[in-house]
Design a protein around this motif. Structure first.
Motif, PDB file in Angstrom:
ATOM      1  N   ARG A 171       0.852  -1.181   0.000  1.00 51.51           N
ATOM      2  CA  ARG A 171       0.000   0.000   0.000  1.00 51.51           C
ATOM      3  C   ARG A 171       0.893   1.238   0.000  1.00 51.51           C
ATOM      4  O   ARG A 171       2.075   1.169   0.360  1.00 51.51           O
ATOM      5  N   LEU A 175      -1.874   5.432   3.801  1.00 48.19           N
ATOM      6  CA  LEU A 175      -3.247   5.060   3.446  1.00 48.19           C
ATOM      7  C   LEU A 175      -4.066   4.850   4.713  1.00 48.19           C
ATOM      8  O   LEU A 175      -3.633   4.161   5.636  1.00 48.19           O
ATOM      9  N   GLN A 177      -6.310   2.964   6.423  1.00 47.59           N
ATOM     10  CA  GLN A 177      -6.819   1.608   6.259  1.00 47.59           C
ATOM     11  C   GLN A 177      -8.240   1.446   6.774  1.00 47.59           C
ATOM     12  O   GLN A 177      -9.065   0.783   6.140  1.00 47.59           O
ATOM     13  N   TYR A 180     -10.631   2.712   4.285  1.00 49.17           N
ATOM     14  CA  TYR A 180     -10.729   1.810   3.134  1.00 49.17           C
ATOM     15  C   TYR A 180     -11.706   0.676   3.425  1.00 49.17           C
ATOM     16  O   TYR A 180     -12.602   0.379   2.624  1.00 49.17           O
ATOM     17  N   ASP A 226      -8.324  -3.318  -6.847  1.00 48.22           N
ATOM     18  CA  ASP A 226      -7.471  -2.728  -5.820  1.00 48.22           C
ATOM     19  C   ASP A 226      -6.337  -1.924  -6.452  1.00 48.22           C
ATOM     20  O   ASP A 226      -5.943  -0.869  -5.940  1.00 48.22           O
ATOM     21  N   GLY A 230      -5.638   2.010  -6.033  1.00 47.82           N
ATOM     22  CA  GLY A 230      -4.343   2.544  -5.630  1.00 47.82           C
ATOM     23  C   GLY A 230      -3.885   3.688  -6.505  1.00 47.82           C
ATOM     24  O   GLY A 230      -3.191   4.599  -6.043  1.00 47.82           O
TER      25      GLY A 230
END
Length: 293
Positions: A171, A175, A177, A180, A226, A230
């Motif tokens: 990642r 980020l 998480q 997300y 994913d 990103g």
């Protein structure tokens, strides 16, 4: 059938056994047979069991056993892991975290079927192996600060031990998480047609400009969702749920093909311009109070 977290594959199959000819397994995995005519009923039973027992489904997560510092990455330390072998069910191979590493180069392996990443980790220059991901599908560019989860494997080459660091996940550093996973759960609720507040609808509705930017990042070769997400981190209001809904809108308008099992998307060749506003999905979100102007 495979599962993770507290969701037991075996208990699920046992709860739906009236539709099965035979079944067996354990919490993490199971096998089963059933008559073809029972497939739809079995699917409905699995969904009903999941909704009843797990209103919030567990997230698939990989946990690091240790934050590996640069000075700890030595052949001697990695070879000492053999004392923990054999690895397998109940004794998984250790997972190490490398945090705040700088990506230097993305290199193709095996004619582009796999990828090698050259990174700088503190004072060290390292190479990481990423299998089953093409270099062009890797979402980060050189210079990006990244976090990696890796396995360390020792092999022998020309009679000498050789260390390989195999990427399990990655990642961009920083980020959020929790955000997300929350957005991912919201998308699953949306797909199940569960009630969402107007505020949620506003947060997950892509604007026309966002739709254009997302579409431009989808190639004519299969790309994981994913990986697509990103590459969208520079968009300030982007979240995972919004991206998935955008892809669903493109699917509805026959602009992309997506495989929901492998979670991959591919742009298809189209003639002329598409009217994004023709999407029934987008119209439905607009009616729920989302501002997409």
């Amino acid at each position: 059938m495979r599962s993770f977290g507290a969701f037991s594959a075996f208990r699920c199959l046992n709860a739906c056994r009236e539709y099965l000819s035979r079944y067996g397994g354990h919490p993490g995995a199971g096998g089963f047979s059933l008559p073809a005519k029972q497939v739809d009923a079995f699917q409905s039973a699995v969904e009903a069991y999941a909704a009843s027992e797990f209103p919030e489904m567990p997230d698939l997560a990989i946990e690091a056993d240790l934050l590996l510092l640069p000075q700890q990455i030595t052949m001697e330390n990695m070879m000492s892991l053999s004392a923990l072998a054999p690895f397998g069910e109940g004794n998984p191979i250790p997972v190490f975290a490398l945090c705040h590493a700088v990506l230097r180069e993305v290199v193709p392996l095996a004619k582009g079927a796999h990828t090698k990443l050259r990174i700088t980790y503190g004072p060290m220059a390292l190479e990481l192996l990423l299998f089953r991901v093409r270099p062009e599908a890797f979402p980060m560019k050189p210079g990006t600060v990244c976090d990696f989860l890796v396995n360390a494997e020792i092999s022998t080459f020309q009679g000498k031990p050789q260390l390989s660091l195999i990427i399990k996940d990655y990642r961009r550093s920083g980020l959020k998480q929790a955000k997300y996973f929350a957005a991912k759960q919201t998308y699953e609720k949306f797909c199940r047609r569960e009630s969402l507040s107007a505020a949620y609808c506003r947060a997950i509705t892509p604007s026309r400009q966002e739709l254009i930017q997302i579409y431009q990042r989808i190639p004519e070769s299969a790309l994981s969702l994913d990986t697509l997400f990103g590459g969208l981190q520079n968009l300030p209001e982007m979240n995972y749920c919004k991206m998935r809904i955008a892809v669903d809108i493109f699917s509805e308008l026959h602009l992309v093909q997506q495989n929901r099992w492998t979670e991959q998307v591919t742009r298809v060749s189209v003639q002329g311009k598409a009217d994004l506003q023709a999407s029934k999905l987008l119209q439905g979100l607009q009616k729920k109070g989302a501002d997409v102007s």
